[in-house]
Design a protein around this motif. Structure first.
Motif, mmCIF file in Angstrom:
data_model
loop_
_atom_site.group_PDB
_atom_site.id
_atom_site.type_symbol
_atom_site.label_atom_id
_atom_site.label_comp_id
_atom_site.label_asym_id
_atom_site.label_seq_id
_atom_site.Cartn_x
_atom_site.Cartn_y
_atom_site.Cartn_z
ATOM 1 N N THR A 273 -37.300 31.483 117.298
ATOM 2 C CA THR A 273 -38.479 30.544 116.605
ATOM 3 C C THR A 273 -37.969 29.087 117.045
ATOM 4 O OG1 THR A 273 -37.318 30.243 114.597
ATOM 5 C CG2 THR A 273 -38.625 32.239 114.967
ATOM 6 N N PRO A 274 -38.929 28.382 117.010
ATOM 7 C CA PRO A 274 -38.560 26.650 116.907
ATOM 8 C C PRO A 274 -38.046 26.145 115.906
ATOM 9 C CG PRO A 274 -41.020 27.274 117.703
ATOM 10 C CD PRO A 274 -40.474 28.490 116.896
ATOM 11 N N GLY A 275 -38.054 26.744 114.744
ATOM 12 C CA GLY A 275 -37.601 26.195 113.564
ATOM 13 C C GLY A 275 -37.876 24.851 113.003
ATOM 14 N N ALA A 276 -39.006 24.291 113.627
ATOM 15 C CA ALA A 276 -39.538 22.848 113.164
ATOM 16 C C ALA A 276 -39.409 22.672 111.749
ATOM 17 C CB ALA A 276 -40.840 22.513 113.646
ATOM 18 N N ASN A 277 -40.051 23.430 110.791
ATOM 19 C CA ASN A 277 -39.956 23.156 109.608
ATOM 20 C C ASN A 277 -38.733 23.859 108.879
ATOM 21 O OD1 ASN A 277 -41.103 21.916 107.225
ATOM 22 N ND2 ASN A 277 -42.483 23.825 106.749
ATOM 23 N N ASP A 278 -38.369 25.058 109.512
ATOM 24 C CA ASP A 278 -37.276 25.636 108.909
ATOM 25 C C ASP A 278 -36.195 25.675 109.809
ATOM 26 O OD1 ASP A 278 -35.779 27.445 107.289
ATOM 27 O OD2 ASP A 278 -36.690 29.339 108.131
ATOM 28 N N ASN A 279 -35.050 24.864 110.008
ATOM 29 C CA ASN A 279 -35.014 23.569 108.879
ATOM 30 C C ASN A 279 -34.760 22.393 109.604
ATOM 31 O OD1 ASN A 279 -34.972 22.711 106.069
ATOM 32 N ND2 ASN A 279 -32.774 22.903 106.095
ATOM 33 N N THR B 125 -48.097 27.680 104.961
ATOM 34 C CA THR B 125 -46.731 26.953 105.398
ATOM 35 C C THR B 125 -45.507 27.940 105.245
ATOM 36 O OG1 THR B 125 -47.470 24.801 104.733
ATOM 37 C CG2 THR B 125 -45.093 25.004 104.847
ATOM 38 N N TRP B 126 -45.406 28.698 104.299
ATOM 39 C CA TRP B 126 -44.279 29.658 104.094
ATOM 40 C C TRP B 126 -44.381 30.889 105.017
ATOM 41 C CZ3 TRP B 126 -44.115 30.157 97.967
ATOM 42 C CH2 TRP B 126 -43.772 28.996 97.468
ATOM 43 N N GLN B 127 -45.807 31.208 105.278
ATOM 44 C CA GLN B 127 -46.021 32.370 106.053
ATOM 45 C C GLN B 127 -45.724 32.050 107.728
ATOM 46 O OE1 GLN B 127 -49.810 34.913 105.404
ATOM 47 N NE2 GLN B 127 -50.185 33.571 103.627
ATOM 48 N N ARG B 128 -45.597 30.909 108.139
ATOM 49 C CA ARG B 128 -45.246 30.565 109.292
ATOM 50 C C ARG B 128 -43.548 30.558 109.401
ATOM 51 N NH1 ARG B 128 -49.489 26.681 108.814
ATOM 52 N NH2 ARG B 128 -47.959 25.289 108.238
ATOM 53 N N MET B 129 -42.858 30.829 108.428
ATOM 54 C CA MET B 129 -41.354 30.838 108.524
ATOM 55 C C MET B 129 -41.250 32.041 109.403
ATOM 56 S SD MET B 129 -40.400 30.207 104.426
ATOM 57 C CE MET B 129 -38.527 30.636 104.798
ATOM 58 N N HIS B 130 -39.938 31.768 110.236
ATOM 59 C CA HIS B 130 -39.291 32.969 111.087
ATOM 60 C C HIS B 130 -40.379 33.420 112.202
ATOM 61 C CE1 HIS B 130 -36.749 33.796 107.260
ATOM 62 N NE2 HIS B 130 -36.564 32.651 107.777
ATOM 63 N N THR B 131 -41.304 32.777 112.292
ATOM 64 C CA THR B 131 -42.137 32.905 113.349
ATOM 65 C C THR B 131 -42.418 31.960 114.473
ATOM 66 O OG1 THR B 131 -44.269 32.007 112.525
ATOM 67 C CG2 THR B 131 -43.817 34.135 111.564
ATOM 68 N N PRO B 132 -42.944 32.401 115.684
ATOM 69 C CA PRO B 132 -43.109 31.431 116.720
ATOM 70 C C PRO B 132 -43.971 30.249 116.552
ATOM 71 C CG PRO B 132 -43.096 33.586 117.744
ATOM 72 C CD PRO B 132 -43.092 33.673 116.062
ATOM 73 N N GLN B 133 -45.088 30.546 115.411
ATOM 74 C CA GLN B 133 -45.896 29.297 114.667
ATOM 75 C C GLN B 133 -45.088 28.229 113.755
ATOM 76 O OE1 GLN B 133 -46.644 32.949 114.468
ATOM 77 N NE2 GLN B 133 -47.626 32.243 116.460
ATOM 78 N N ASP B 134 -43.719 28.316 113.748
ATOM 79 C CA ASP B 134 -43.007 27.246 112.997
ATOM 80 C C ASP B 134 -42.917 26.269 114.124
ATOM 81 O OD1 ASP B 134 -41.621 25.600 111.408
ATOM 82 O OD2 ASP B 134 -39.863 26.834 111.387
ATOM 83 N N SER B 135 -43.874 25.448 114.513
ATOM 84 C CA SER B 135 -43.493 24.512 115.620
ATOM 85 C C SER B 135 -43.927 23.173 115.380
ATOM 86 C CB SER B 135 -44.770 25.003 116.796
ATOM 87 O OG SER B 135 -45.968 24.572 116.102
ATOM 88 N N ILE B 136 -43.352 22.079 116.152
ATOM 89 C CA ILE B 136 -43.482 20.824 115.773
ATOM 90 C C ILE B 136 -44.998 20.352 115.404
ATOM 91 C CG2 ILE B 136 -43.613 20.072 117.971
ATOM 92 C CD1 ILE B 136 -41.881 17.722 117.291
#
Length: 316
Positions: free
Chosen positions: A79-85, A281-292
């Protein structure tokens, strides 16, 4: 911080390099700190490397509590991990630079932790658990510990009730007292742009298990936070047993399923009714959608205000 400044941080070469799938994130952080002449040391515990920032002796007044600010720099695999973390890491890096040029005592140390995501395999596997044991051995259990996680999307500061919500009140006295103080800080810093909600655990899980008191800070879009609060029983907070409210339609099982998904960060099937309630926002955690692309300037502005306020906090 202005909108333009926040946008510049999100678009910065460092942020984009930090998100690179091949990035050595620990090295990214230490290289940035070295370049900015921010003092740090690394500590490796059970194959997890933590990065600790502390300042000159004059930055600490023994009359007041220490404030330890924590963000994990590891990310879920693939995952990109943009928001997490990544967002919280970059926010604390900028704050570390600000503290370097702050005169007088601020009593703040910053720790970037490794192994938060390993907590899914058992709390004792989480990097913060062993770190917490070490901090307690150094008599740091009186510190005010702030854990920053998912701080890059939204406009509303969220004070997490993880560690408090649904637990025996006798076990949460210190956590509840600290949470109430943090509510005062949030109001002073954010002028109503904050809420208190149950969330998933973060590094606070390992720290609490090690006997420390830690408050998770996160950010959500206000509409997502308000919708979730609409479905949660307010009378059940701070260690109570969840009760139904008017919005659960008498379905106690649905309420408990909602709370379980929130607290454990369990995956939610898109067809589930819970998917419409649990923040996107939480549902995007640990997915490829956690992008910049999901990050918002308002979240950085809210965090900047809260962090700057912490400089002024003097608790005995």
């Amino acid at each position: 911080m202005t909108v333009e400044q926040a946008k510049a941080i999100i678009a910065s070469p460092f942020f984009n390099a930090f998100l690179d799938p091949a990035a050595n994130r620990s090295s990214c952080i230490t290289a940035w700190l070295s370049a900015q002449k921010v003092p740090y040391r690394t500590v490796t515990l059970q194959d997890k490397t933590h990065i600790i920032i502390s300042y000159r002796q004059s930055a600490y007044n023994p009359r007041f509590k220490m404030k330890t600010l924590i963000a994990h720099y590891d990310r879920a695999e693939n995952t990109p991990g943009a928001n997490d973390n990544s967002a919280a890491c970059v926010q604390l890096l900028r704050f570390a630079q600000l503290l370097l040029h702050t005169h007088g005592a601020h009593n703040i140390r910053i720790i970037f932790t490794d192994g938060e995501e390993a907590g899914a395999e058992g709390i004792r596997n989480q990097g913060s658990y062993r770190l917490g044991q070490g901090l307690r051995a150094l008599a740091m259990e009186r510190d005010d510990i702030f854990v920053f996680d998912l701080c890059g999307t939204g406009d509303t500061l969220i004070l997490s009730e993880s560690g408090i919500y649904g637990r025996d009140k006798k076990k949460t006295v210190s956590l509840t007292a600290f949470h109430r103080r943090c509510c005062v800080y949030a109001e002073e810093a954010c002028s109503g742009q904050w809420m208190s909600l149950p969330t998933a655990y973060s590094d606070n899980a390992g720290l609490i298990s090690a006997g420390l008191t830690a408050q998770v800070i996160t950010v959500l879009p206000r509409a997502e936070a308000a919708l979730l609060m609409h479905y949660l029983p307010r009378t059940a907070r701070n260690g109570g047993i969840p009760h139904l409210n008017a919005h659960t339609s008498g379905d106690e099982g649905a309420l408990h399923a909602l709370l379980h998904c929130i607290i454990t960060n369990a995956p939610v099937h898109p067809a589930s009714p819970l998917a419409a309630v649990i923040p996107q926002t939480w549902q995007r955690m640990h997915t490829p959608q956690d992008s910049i692309a999901t990050l918002t300037p308002e979240a950085f502005m809210r965090m900047d205000a809260f962090l700057r306020y912490l400089i002024t906090v003097k608790e005995g």
